[in-house]
Motif scaffolding. Structure first.
Motif, PDB file in Angstrom:
ATOM      1  N   GLN A 147       1.088  -1.081  -0.010  1.00  0.00           N
ATOM      2  CA  GLN A 147       0.056  -0.009   0.085  1.00  0.00           C
ATOM      3  C   GLN A 147       1.059   1.277  -0.080  1.00  0.00           C
ATOM      4  N   PRO A 148       1.438   1.397  -1.154  1.00  0.00           N
ATOM      5  CA  PRO A 148       2.703   2.470  -1.164  1.00  0.00           C
ATOM      6  C   PRO A 148       2.024   3.831  -0.817  1.00  0.00           C
ATOM      7  N   ASP A 149       0.819   4.355  -1.071  1.00  0.00           N
ATOM      8  CA  ASP A 149       0.002   5.353  -0.967  1.00  0.00           C
ATOM      9  C   ASP A 149      -0.594   5.481   0.606  1.00  0.00           C
ATOM     10  N   LEU A 150      -0.273   4.496   1.242  1.00  0.00           N
ATOM     11  CA  LEU A 150      -0.942   4.501   2.786  1.00  0.00           C
ATOM     12  C   LEU A 150      -0.730   5.979   3.378  1.00  0.00           C
ATOM     13  N   LEU A 151       0.277   6.629   3.458  1.00  0.00           N
ATOM     14  CA  LEU A 151       0.602   7.887   4.144  1.00  0.00           C
ATOM     15  C   LEU A 151       0.358   9.216   3.166  1.00  0.00           C
ATOM     16  N   LEU A 152      -0.050   8.947   1.958  1.00  0.00           N
ATOM     17  CA  LEU A 152       0.097  10.001   0.795  1.00  0.00           C
ATOM     18  C   LEU A 152      -0.761  11.180   1.630  1.00  0.00           C
ATOM     19  N   PRO A 153      -2.041  11.064   2.212  1.00  0.00           N
ATOM     20  CA  PRO A 153      -2.850  12.074   2.612  1.00  0.00           C
ATOM     21  C   PRO A 153      -2.101  13.081   3.594  1.00  0.00           C
ATOM     22  N   GLU A 154      -1.424  12.227   4.440  1.00  0.00           N
ATOM     23  CA  GLU A 154      -0.781  12.792   5.730  1.00  0.00           C
ATOM     24  C   GLU A 154       0.453  13.641   5.000  1.00  0.00           C
ATOM     25  N   LEU A 155       1.267  13.018   4.027  1.00  0.00           N
ATOM     26  CA  LEU A 155       2.298  13.773   3.625  1.00  0.00           C
ATOM     27  C   LEU A 155       2.025  14.981   2.651  1.00  0.00           C
ATOM     28  N   VAL A 156       0.889  14.783   2.114  1.00  0.00           N
ATOM     29  CA  VAL A 156       0.273  16.103   1.427  1.00  0.00           C
ATOM     30  C   VAL A 156      -0.075  17.070   2.481  1.00  0.00           C
ATOM     31  N   ALA A 157      -0.849  16.748   3.562  1.00  0.00           N
ATOM     32  CA  ALA A 157      -1.351  17.798   4.328  1.00  0.00           C
ATOM     33  C   ALA A 157      -0.085  18.593   5.081  1.00  0.00           C
ATOM     34  N   ALA A 158       0.873  17.622   5.166  1.00  0.00           N
ATOM     35  CA  ALA A 158       2.321  18.446   5.800  1.00  0.00           C
ATOM     36  C   ALA A 158       2.804  18.959   4.845  1.00  0.00           C
ATOM     37  N   LYS A 159       2.527  19.338   3.393  1.00  0.00           N
ATOM     38  CA  LYS A 159       3.063  19.764   2.315  1.00  0.00           C
ATOM     39  C   LYS A 159       4.687  19.220   1.880  1.00  0.00           C
ATOM     40  N   ILE A 160       4.755  18.087   2.349  1.00  0.00           N
ATOM     41  CA  ILE A 160       5.850  17.107   1.888  1.00  0.00           C
ATOM     42  C   ILE A 160       5.771  16.757   0.370  1.00  0.00           C
ATOM     43  N   LEU A 161       4.562  16.242   0.012  1.00  0.00           N
ATOM     44  CA  LEU A 161       4.358  16.077  -1.111  1.00  0.00           C
ATOM     45  C   LEU A 161       3.242  16.722  -1.902  1.00  0.00           C
ATOM     46  N   LEU A 162       2.796  16.701  -3.254  1.00  0.00           N
ATOM     47  CA  LEU A 162       1.777  17.233  -3.899  1.00  0.00           C
ATOM     48  C   LEU A 162       0.708  15.949  -4.265  1.00  0.00           C
ATOM     49  N   PRO A 163      -0.481  16.224  -4.209  1.00  0.00           N
ATOM     50  CA  PRO A 163      -1.448  15.182  -4.433  1.00  0.00           C
ATOM     51  C   PRO A 163      -1.143  14.151  -5.272  1.00  0.00           C
ATOM     52  N   ASP A 164      -0.402  14.561  -6.348  1.00  0.00           N
ATOM     53  CA  ASP A 164       0.119  13.466  -7.445  1.00  0.00           C
ATOM     54  C   ASP A 164       1.168  12.766  -6.875  1.00  0.00           C
ATOM     55  N   GLY A 165       1.755  13.117  -5.904  1.00  0.00           N
ATOM     56  CA  GLY A 165       3.002  12.242  -5.080  1.00  0.00           C
ATOM     57  C   GLY A 165       4.244  12.668  -5.555  1.00  0.00           C
ATOM     58  N   ALA A 166       4.364  13.929  -6.290  1.00  0.00           N
ATOM     59  CA  ALA A 166       5.754  14.613  -6.419  1.00  0.00           C
ATOM     60  C   ALA A 166       5.959  15.470  -5.140  1.00  0.00           C
ATOM     61  N   CYS A 167       7.344  15.577  -5.078  1.00  0.00           N
ATOM     62  CA  CYS A 167       7.724  16.378  -3.980  1.00  0.00           C
ATOM     63  C   CYS A 167       7.277  17.836  -3.937  1.00  0.00           C
ATOM     64  N   ALA A 168       6.917  18.383  -2.824  1.00  0.00           N
ATOM     65  CA  ALA A 168       6.293  19.592  -2.662  1.00  0.00           C
ATOM     66  C   ALA A 168       7.446  20.570  -2.006  1.00  0.00           C
TER      67      ALA A 168
END
Length: 212
Positions: A147-168
């Motif tokens: 489940q590679p996107d398991l933490l994607l919502p949290e990483l996006v909320a923290a402005k670490i990643l963009l919604p498409d998974g790219a670095c922010a």
């Protein structure tokens, strides 16, 4: 059995969370957390050799013992804090290779590996015998596991990643602050905490672990 929370024995010195790891020059040990098993069982799942109990060891003595073990062995100092059993792994850590095994039977397991010789630092999360998510700190855009996107919502909320998974994050951001942001996400999502004095110098029950 180590049934009591280790905080009862050594006291809480105010070192909560895990964000301090980002700024700790002495982070050369791997850390494995498990929720749902006792510290001694965690040691067993990390490959503790039966009958070898060197007694409570601080970090310095654990490093000395790790240097005396055969190639492929390490020393794990174990305890419990904040609802998680933990292992501080000196020498050859087995948490990365055995994390799915550690998580058998509905257990949750988190592994943090500093990778001082081969950055970046690594995070992995397993549950119920399956590696669900893993990535390098600062390289969250490259995620693995079932489940590679398991933490994607949290990483996006923290402005670490963009919604498409790219670095922010900006390319010139200091790596210590970059790591701290991701550690803060892990700290919040999994309620992880481990005071620095437990890792550095507190005498903890120790086991010799076989990584092979």
């Amino acid at each position: 059995m180590l049934t009591a929370d280790i905080s009862d024995a050594v006291g809480d010195t105010g070192g909560s969370g895990i964000q301090w790891l980002a700024h700790w020059d002495g982070w050369f040990v791997s850390l494995t957390f498990a929720r749902g098993i006792a510290p001694e069982e965690l040691a067993a799942r990390l490959g503790a050799l039966p009958g070898i109990r060197p007694g409570p060891l601080g970090a310095s003595d654990a490093w000395s013992m790790a240097g005396e073990t055969v190639d492929g062995d390490g020393v794990a100092r174990v305890g419990r804090w904040g609802g998680w059993s933990f292992a501080v792994e000196h020498g050859m850590p087995s948490g990365a290779e055995r994390l799915a095994e550690v998580s058998w039977g509905g257990v949750e397991a988190v592994h943090l590996d500093p990778q001082p010789d081969h950055p970046p630092r690594q995070f992995a999360y397993a549950r119920d015998g399956e590696l669900l998510c893993c990535f390098g700190l600062g390289e969250e855009c490259w995620r693995g596991g079932h489940q590679p996107d398991l933490l994607l919502p949290e990483l996006v909320a923290a402005k670490i990643l963009l919604p498409d998974g790219a670095c922010a994050r900006p390319e010139d951001e200091p790596w210590e602050e970059r790591d701290r942001l991701t550690l803060a996400v892990l700290e919040s999502r999994f309620a992880l905490a481990l005071p620095r004095h437990l890792v550095e110098d507190a005498p903890l029950p120790a086991f010799v672990t076989c990584t092979r």
